[in-house]
Scaffold this motif. Structure first.
Motif, PDB file in Angstrom:
ATOM      1  N   GLN A 624       0.832  -1.204   0.000  1.00  0.00           N
ATOM      2  CA  GLN A 624       0.000   0.000   0.000  1.00  0.00           C
ATOM      3  C   GLN A 624       0.870   1.258   0.000  1.00  0.00           C
ATOM      4  O   GLN A 624       0.583   2.240  -0.711  1.00  0.00           O
ATOM      5  N   ASN A 625       1.944   1.238   0.775  1.00  0.00           N
ATOM      6  CA  ASN A 625       2.866   2.376   0.807  1.00  0.00           C
ATOM      7  C   ASN A 625       3.517   2.603  -0.558  1.00  0.00           C
ATOM      8  O   ASN A 625       3.751   3.749  -0.972  1.00  0.00           O
ATOM      9  N   THR A 626       3.801   1.493  -1.247  1.00  0.00           N
ATOM     10  CA  THR A 626       4.357   1.608  -2.596  1.00  0.00           C
ATOM     11  C   THR A 626       3.365   2.311  -3.516  1.00  0.00           C
ATOM     12  O   THR A 626       3.745   3.171  -4.334  1.00  0.00           O
ATOM     13  N   LEU A 627       2.104   1.934  -3.394  1.00  0.00           N
ATOM     14  CA  LEU A 627       1.067   2.571  -4.201  1.00  0.00           C
ATOM     15  C   LEU A 627       0.941   4.058  -3.876  1.00  0.00           C
ATOM     16  O   LEU A 627       0.771   4.907  -4.772  1.00  0.00           O
ATOM     17  N   ILE A 628       1.009   4.364  -2.586  1.00  0.00           N
ATOM     18  CA  ILE A 628       0.890   5.761  -2.149  1.00  0.00           C
ATOM     19  C   ILE A 628       2.038   6.597  -2.723  1.00  0.00           C
ATOM     20  O   ILE A 628       1.836   7.736  -3.194  1.00  0.00           O
ATOM     21  N   GLU A 629       3.245   6.028  -2.670  1.00  0.00           N
ATOM     22  CA  GLU A 629       4.389   6.731  -3.254  1.00  0.00           C
ATOM     23  C   GLU A 629       4.185   6.943  -4.743  1.00  0.00           C
ATOM     24  O   GLU A 629       4.559   7.983  -5.307  1.00  0.00           O
ATOM     25  N   ASN A 630       3.580   5.957  -5.395  1.00  0.00           N
ATOM     26  CA  ASN A 630       3.297   6.072  -6.825  1.00  0.00           C
ATOM     27  C   ASN A 630       2.316   7.210  -7.099  1.00  0.00           C
ATOM     28  O   ASN A 630       2.487   8.004  -8.039  1.00  0.00           O
ATOM     29  N   VAL A 631       1.287   7.301  -6.245  1.00  0.00           N
ATOM     30  CA  VAL A 631       0.291   8.364  -6.393  1.00  0.00           C
ATOM     31  C   VAL A 631       0.950   9.740  -6.190  1.00  0.00           C
ATOM     32  O   VAL A 631       0.690  10.698  -6.942  1.00  0.00           O
ATOM     33  N   LYS A 632       1.814   9.834  -5.176  1.00  0.00           N
ATOM     34  CA  LYS A 632       2.518  11.098  -4.926  1.00  0.00           C
ATOM     35  C   LYS A 632       3.367  11.495  -6.128  1.00  0.00           C
ATOM     36  O   LYS A 632       3.434  12.672  -6.518  1.00  0.00           O
ATOM     37  N   GLY A 633       4.035  10.519  -6.729  1.00  0.00           N
ATOM     38  CA  GLY A 633       4.862  10.798  -7.899  1.00  0.00           C
ATOM     39  C   GLY A 633       4.037  11.288  -9.072  1.00  0.00           C
ATOM     40  O   GLY A 633       4.442  12.217  -9.793  1.00  0.00           O
ATOM     41  N   LEU A 634       2.855  10.669  -9.252  1.00  0.00           N
ATOM     42  CA  LEU A 634       1.972  11.086 -10.341  1.00  0.00           C
ATOM     43  C   LEU A 634       1.480  12.513 -10.119  1.00  0.00           C
ATOM     44  O   LEU A 634       1.319  13.294 -11.072  1.00  0.00           O
ATOM     45  N   PHE A 638       1.861  15.357 -12.863  1.00  0.00           N
ATOM     46  CA  PHE A 638       0.669  15.847 -13.575  1.00  0.00           C
ATOM     47  C   PHE A 638      -0.075  16.978 -12.855  1.00  0.00           C
ATOM     48  O   PHE A 638      -1.029  17.535 -13.391  1.00  0.00           O
ATOM     49  N   GLY A 639       0.328  17.262 -11.640  1.00  0.00           N
ATOM     50  CA  GLY A 639      -0.317  18.364 -10.912  1.00  0.00           C
ATOM     51  C   GLY A 639      -1.786  18.100 -10.665  1.00  0.00           C
ATOM     52  O   GLY A 639      -2.177  17.026 -10.185  1.00  0.00           O
ATOM     53  N   LYS A 640      -2.619  19.120 -10.980  1.00  0.00           N
ATOM     54  CA  LYS A 640      -4.053  19.004 -10.724  1.00  0.00           C
ATOM     55  C   LYS A 640      -4.710  17.857 -11.484  1.00  0.00           C
ATOM     56  O   LYS A 640      -5.743  17.329 -11.058  1.00  0.00           O
ATOM     57  N   ASP A 641      -4.152  17.462 -12.603  1.00  0.00           N
ATOM     58  CA  ASP A 641      -4.771  16.411 -13.432  1.00  0.00           C
ATOM     59  C   ASP A 641      -4.358  14.995 -13.009  1.00  0.00           C
ATOM     60  O   ASP A 641      -4.680  14.026 -13.687  1.00  0.00           O
ATOM     61  N   PHE A 642      -3.643  14.890 -11.889  1.00  0.00           N
ATOM     62  CA  PHE A 642      -3.092  13.567 -11.528  1.00  0.00           C
ATOM     63  C   PHE A 642      -4.184  12.533 -11.244  1.00  0.00           C
ATOM     64  O   PHE A 642      -3.970  11.337 -11.417  1.00  0.00           O
ATOM     65  N   GLU A 643      -5.379  12.997 -10.789  1.00  0.00           N
ATOM     66  CA  GLU A 643      -6.420  12.050 -10.371  1.00  0.00           C
ATOM     67  C   GLU A 643      -6.841  11.109 -11.493  1.00  0.00           C
ATOM     68  O   GLU A 643      -7.129   9.940 -11.262  1.00  0.00           O
ATOM     69  N   GLN A 644      -6.886  11.633 -12.722  1.00  0.00           N
ATOM     70  CA  GLN A 644      -7.303  10.769 -13.818  1.00  0.00           C
ATOM     71  C   GLN A 644      -6.273   9.679 -14.116  1.00  0.00           C
ATOM     72  O   GLN A 644      -6.599   8.647 -14.677  1.00  0.00           O
ATOM     73  N   GLN A 649      -4.950   3.365  -8.733  1.00  0.00           N
ATOM     74  CA  GLN A 649      -4.084   3.201  -7.562  1.00  0.00           C
ATOM     75  C   GLN A 649      -4.797   3.625  -6.276  1.00  0.00           C
ATOM     76  O   GLN A 649      -4.683   2.965  -5.243  1.00  0.00           O
ATOM     77  N   VAL A 650      -5.524   4.741  -6.347  1.00  0.00           N
ATOM     78  CA  VAL A 650      -6.250   5.229  -5.164  1.00  0.00           C
ATOM     79  C   VAL A 650      -7.341   4.235  -4.756  1.00  0.00           C
ATOM     80  O   VAL A 650      -7.532   3.944  -3.567  1.00  0.00           O
ATOM     81  N   ALA A 651      -8.051   3.694  -5.755  1.00  0.00           N
ATOM     82  CA  ALA A 651      -9.092   2.698  -5.460  1.00  0.00           C
ATOM     83  C   ALA A 651      -8.481   1.458  -4.810  1.00  0.00           C
ATOM     84  O   ALA A 651      -9.053   0.874  -3.878  1.00  0.00           O
ATOM     85  N   LEU A 652      -7.282   1.076  -5.291  1.00  0.00           N
ATOM     86  CA  LEU A 652      -6.593  -0.093  -4.742  1.00  0.00           C
ATOM     87  C   LEU A 652      -6.150   0.158  -3.303  1.00  0.00           C
ATOM     88  O   LEU A 652      -6.257  -0.718  -2.439  1.00  0.00           O
ATOM     89  N   VAL A 653      -5.680   1.372  -3.046  1.00  0.00           N
ATOM     90  CA  VAL A 653      -5.290   1.743  -1.676  1.00  0.00           C
ATOM     91  C   VAL A 653      -6.486   1.633  -0.737  1.00  0.00           C
ATOM     92  O   VAL A 653      -6.383   1.106   0.380  1.00  0.00           O
ATOM     93  N   LYS A 654      -7.632   2.134  -1.183  1.00  0.00           N
ATOM     94  CA  LYS A 654      -8.848   2.060  -0.367  1.00  0.00           C
ATOM     95  C   LYS A 654      -9.268   0.613  -0.125  1.00  0.00           C
ATOM     96  O   LYS A 654      -9.641   0.230   0.995  1.00  0.00           O
ATOM     97  N   GLU A 655      -9.218  -0.194  -1.199  1.00  0.00           N
ATOM     98  CA  GLU A 655      -9.636  -1.601  -1.079  1.00  0.00           C
ATOM     99  C   GLU A 655      -8.739  -2.352  -0.108  1.00  0.00           C
ATOM    100  O   GLU A 655      -9.208  -3.133   0.728  1.00  0.00           O
ATOM    101  N   ILE A 656      -7.438  -2.106  -0.211  1.00  0.00           N
ATOM    102  CA  ILE A 656      -6.500  -2.763   0.710  1.00  0.00           C
ATOM    103  C   ILE A 656      -6.786  -2.337   2.145  1.00  0.00           C
ATOM    104  O   ILE A 656      -6.779  -3.163   3.076  1.00  0.00           O
ATOM    105  N   SER A 657      -7.061  -1.059   2.345  1.00  0.00           N
ATOM    106  CA  SER A 657      -7.372  -0.556   3.695  1.00  0.00           C
ATOM    107  C   SER A 657      -8.606  -1.236   4.272  1.00  0.00           C
ATOM    108  O   SER A 657      -8.651  -1.583   5.459  1.00  0.00           O
ATOM    109  N   GLU A 658      -9.605  -1.435   3.432  1.00  0.00           N
ATOM    110  CA  GLU A 658     -10.839  -2.096   3.891  1.00  0.00           C
ATOM    111  C   GLU A 658     -10.564  -3.526   4.341  1.00  0.00           C
ATOM    112  O   GLU A 658     -11.077  -3.984   5.367  1.00  0.00           O
TER     113      GLU A 658
END
Length: 729
Positions: A624-634, A638-644, A649-658
């Motif tokens: 999960q931390n690896t994914l989070i680092e990946n999200v931070k890098g994106l 990409f700045g404001k457009d990173f969410e797309q 990755q964000v959905a996967l982080v949430k699923e793992i947390s659940e």
């Protein structure tokens, strides 16, 4: 893939096959390490030999003077084979065999005159510390005295450099503390009862011997891989693990070509069995990947039980030589077949007749029907007790799945024999006319050999099936000691045959019926009374569960429920009436088996909690931390457009947390239920709490852990996966 798992798999892949030297013919080496008839003739005096043979055949006692001669001969034979120690080998109520080795070597008081010594007293009886063996409340812990006593009906054998002497194990006050003692009593009871009935058909019959042929199923797993699984190491089964994409669905493993590495193991195992006099004959792949079966030629039941107990020990030791972990647990892997130990049972006379095999004459077929129908009647009367005899925490996982019968005990005999019984049920009550006798003997009884010749029906869902010349108790688990179900089966048949003879004799003496007429009349009533236990259909169907309930058959799906039948008034009366066990021994076994159930579920619960929190959750967080680092890098790129770009990755982080949250909360809840269960004073209540309040969390925790296994990077996952465990390399 984690570094540890990679190294483990690399070791497995690079391992060279273990070679097995060319062996002599099995017939030449068979029994070489057994103090069998051939060895006794060579090393015993004629008088000692006759005494041992009489003890084996007639159950006569061996006096101490004769025991001295037997011990002397046994010692000389053992020393000639390089043996240094001896042990009384017994089967306590732990489920394993037990042994304490003593050296033949002795010296005088001052240390001089060393000598190899082994006397009659050491052969006949020893006094091991019994305080740490299960006793079910028979004795206090500080009362350590227990006795092992030589069983001459099962020959001594050499394993390694130790002479092993099969023995019974009893407490200071005489209660049985083992599996063998009640079994021997049950075999004696059925011998007496069956011999008395067999004399209706042949006055020359002096002894009836129950026979047993077990079929041992097992899994082989690479030792290094198994060592990487704490659950396999500590519980014998995988508490976690997602099913492999390829399992048994292609049905390509059953009776398939045996892998070379496995074949080397089998050949080595068979060689050890031959030396120990275990008459193994059949080997093959079973249904599940890595699952195999070993089966012997039929033997006298006591010896067959000893041989199976010995085999399970030998299998593990031979497995180590081939870098295998042998899994005897009934359900080591989820999603594939589990393992059983079908107990094929019959009875044979000293005149060479199998009492459950039809003959060429109406009289021999009437004899067959007598023992056949009485066995069915016995199961009908004691189905709950028979179910209790195969109950265990591990077998609960297997019963009712597609490789094992359900918890409902029923008898399968096939359509043809069902038709025979229906015709017999129509026999007139009382004296038979000449025409009725002729029709019965020629049209019904006389045709039985042809019926069985063409009867190829099999029902894999039946717990107790007739298979041509024997009954197959399919519900016994692969880890079980055969003595438990065999004691019960032989006891209930002994009781039934005793009752049968009383009823037949009463019709002959009081109503003046001829022997055949009296037998037919009693059998006719038994068929009517046993209808409920006969079932030919699908034992897995919901319709059968409903039908069985209407018939009044029990359906105890868990061990705590099933074991209650062991201490019912009916069961205690049975065992006491036949002098197999008194109420103290029966109640003690009930207590021991409940305690064993509790401890096994308790261990599994603790292991599952440890793995979940020390392996699964930390690994998931790391990924999960690896994914989070990946999200931070994106986000940096990409700045404001990173969410797309980071949506998945964000959905996967949430699923793992659940899943992590669910595992944590379920482990906490399971632990609390375990603490509550441990504080209960009653063993029955504690077993019930572990069964219905603690154990249900296993599957809940497993569900989330297995989901994480699919989500987390394979390189990070620390636990060896099913796809790596289940296919021999």
């Amino acid at each position: 893939m984690s570094t540890f798992r990679f190294q483990t798999l690399k070791e497995t892949a690079n391992r060279k096959p273990v070679s097995v030297e060319n062996l002599d013919k099995k017939s030449v080496i068979f029994g070489s390490n057994v103090f069998n008839d051939k060895a006794m003739r060579q090393y015993l005096t004629p008088e000692a030999y006759k005494a041992v043979k009489s003890a084996i055949v007639n159950g006569t006692k061996i006096d101490r003077n004769t025991a001295e001669h037997v011990a002397m001969g046994m010692k000389e034979w053992a020393l000639s084979k390089g043996v240094t120690h001896y042990t009384h080998w017994f089967q306590p109520l732990t489920g394993a065999t037990a042994e304490k080795h003593d050296a033949f070597f002795e010296t005088s008081f001052d240390g001089s005159d060393p000598v190899e010594k082994f006397g009659g007293g050491q052969l006949v009886q020893q006094e091991p510390d019994a305080s740490s063996f299960p006793n079910g409340g028979i004795r206090n812990t500080f009362e350590a005295r227990g006795y092992t006593a030589w069983d001459p009906t099962s020959p001594a054998f050499i394993f390694g450099t130790t002479l092993c002497i099969p023995t019974i194990f009893v407490s200071y006050t005489g209660e049985a503390l083992d599996y063998k003692t009640p079994l021997l009593r049950a075999l004696n009871a059925v011998d007496n009862a069956a011999t008395a009935v067999a004399k209706y058909f042949d006055k020359n019959v002096k002894k009836v011997t129950p026979t047993l042929g077990w079929e041992q199923e097992y899994f082989l797993v690479d030792r290094a891989l198994a060592a990487a699984r704490p659950d396999l190491t500590l519980t014998g089964r995988t508490l976690l693990g997602h099913t492999s994409a390829k399992g048994q669905q292609l049905e390509d493993h059953y009776f398939g070509s045996i892998p070379t590495r496995v074949l080397n193991y089998m050949r080595d195992l068979e060689n050890e069995c031959m030396l120990l006099g275990i008459p193994v004959k059949t080997r093959h792949n079973e249904v599940a990947p890595n699952q195999f079966e070993l089966a012997p030629i039929f033997e006298e039941t006591n010896l067959a039980v000893d041989h199976n107990s010995l085999l399970m020990d030998v299998m593990q030791k031979v497995g180590e030589r081939h870098d295998f972990k042998v899994l005897l647990h009934e359900k080591p892997f989820k999603g594939v077949n589990g393992s059983g130990k079908h107990n094929n049972w019959s009875m044979a006379t000293d005149t060479g007749i199998n009492l459950l095999s039809p003959g060429k004459t109406p009289m021999s077929n009437l004899q067959f029907l007598t023992f056949f129908i009485n066995t069915i009647k016995a199961v009908n009367e004691y189905e709950e007790l028979l179910r209790a005899s195969i109950a265990s925490a591990s077998n609960d996982h297997r019963l009712g799945a597609n490789e094992a019968p359900p918890a409902i005990i029923s008898v399968f005999i096939g359509q043809q024999l069902t038709a025979v019984l229906e015709e017999l049920e129509g026999v007139s009550n009382g004296k038979l006319s000449p025409k009725e006798k002729t029709d019965l003997k020629l049209n019904v009884v006389g045709k039985i050999p042809d019926v069985l010749l063409d009867n190829t029906d099999r029902n894999r869902t039946s717990p107790f099936a007739f298979t041509g010349n024997k009954f197959e108790l399919r519900a016994v688990g692969s880890l079980a000691n055969c003595a438990n179900p065999m004691t019960t089966l032989n006891s209930i048949v002994a009781k039934q045959l005793t009752d049968f003879k009383k009823e037949v004799d009463a019709l002959i003496d009081k109503k003046g019926l001829k022997k055949d007429e009296a037998i037919f009349n009693v059998l006719r009533e038994y068929i009517k009374q046993s209808r409920n236990i006969l079932f030919e259909g699908d034992g897995y169907s919901e319709a059968w569960e409903k039908e069985a309930a209407k018939r009044g058959l029990s359906n105890h799906k868990t061990t705590p429920e099933a074991l209650k039948a062991k201490v019912s008034k009916k069961a205690i009366t049975l065992f006491e009436e036949l002098s197999i066990m008194n109420h103290v021994e029966v109640e003690a076994r009930y207590e021991i088996e409940l305690e064993e159930y509790i401890k096994k579920i308790q261990i599994e619960s603790r292991v599952l909690g440890d793995i979940a929190r020390n392996h699964v959750i930390p690994t998931a967080i790391r990924y999960q931390n690896t994914l989070i680092e990946n999200v931070k890098g994106l986000k940096e790129i990409f700045g404001k457009d990173f969410e797309q770009y980071a949506k998945e990755q964000v959905a996967l982080v949430k699923e793992i947390s659940e899943h992590i949250e669910a595992i944590n909360s379920k482990v906490d809840q399971m632990t609390e239920e375990r603490k509550k269960a441990n504080n209960l004073s009653s063993t029955e209540e504690m077993a019930s709490a572990y069964c219905f309040l603690v154990k249900p969390y296993f599957e809940l925790i497993r569900y989330h852990a297995d989901k994480l296994e699919l989500l987390v990077d394979d390189e990070m996952w620390t636990l060896v996966k099913y796809r790596e465990l289940l296919f021999i390399r």
